[in-house]
Design a protein around this motif. Structure first.
Motif, short mmCIF file in Angstrom:
data_model
loop_
_atom_site.label_atom_id
_atom_site.label_comp_id
_atom_site.label_asym_id
_atom_site.label_seq_id
_atom_site.Cartn_x
_atom_site.Cartn_y
_atom_site.Cartn_z
N ALA A 15 58.12 15.33 25.95
CA ALA A 15 58.13 16.60 26.67
C ALA A 15 59.27 16.63 27.69
N GLY A 16 59.49 15.51 28.35
CA GLY A 16 60.58 15.43 29.32
C GLY A 16 61.94 15.62 28.68
N ASN A 17 62.13 15.04 27.52
CA ASN A 17 63.39 15.21 26.79
C ASN A 17 63.58 16.66 26.36
N ARG A 18 62.49 17.32 26.01
CA ARG A 18 62.60 18.74 25.67
C ARG A 18 63.04 19.55 26.88
N VAL A 19 62.47 19.25 28.03
CA VAL A 19 62.86 19.95 29.26
C VAL A 19 64.36 19.77 29.51
N ALA A 20 64.84 18.55 29.35
CA ALA A 20 66.27 18.28 29.56
C ALA A 20 67.12 19.13 28.60
N THR A 21 66.68 19.24 27.37
CA THR A 21 67.40 20.06 26.39
C THR A 21 67.36 21.53 26.79
N PHE A 22 66.18 22.00 27.21
CA PHE A 22 66.02 23.41 27.55
C PHE A 22 66.81 23.82 28.79
#
Length: 114
Positions: A15-22
């Motif tokens: 989820a944290g990696n998704r936030v970084a992408t977003f």
């Protein structure tokens, strides 16, 4: 560390990696103006908070290694239950400043398990 702890930590990392992408290449202002990204970031932060909440219940000892775990879970509660009072600046800070620090801790814990 309990066997299920790794799964919760993996969820935090994903989820944290998704936030970084977003949030990549956004400013705080462009983030605040983008309802789709705000919604996506908030959802992933909810997942981070829920996974850490479950970790704290399943493995209190491992949970003590997570800095600010209570605040992270508190943000999750605000995002879910207090959605009408969500402060974009607080979410932005959590996503862009605090989350990278959390991911370093989580990566360290996961590498110990490997």
């Amino acid at each position: 560390m309990q066997p299920e702890s790794a799964a919760y930590l993996w969820d935090v990392r994903a989820a944290g990696n998704r936030v970084a992408t977003f949030t990549a290449e956004l400013t705080q202002e462009s983030y605040a103006a983008d309802e789709l990204r705000k919604s996506a970031v908030e959802r992933q932060l909810e997942i981070v908070g829920e996974a850490l909440n479950k970790l704290r219940k399943a493995d209190p000892e491992a949970a003590t290694t997570i800095p600010d775990i209570s605040r992270i879970i508190g943000l999750r509660n605000i995002l879910i239950h207090g959605y009408a009072v969500v402060d974009d600046a607080v979410v932005w800070t959590a996503a862009t400043e605090r989350l990278p620090e959390l991911l370093k801790v989580v990566d360290g814990l996961l590498s110990e398990l490997e």
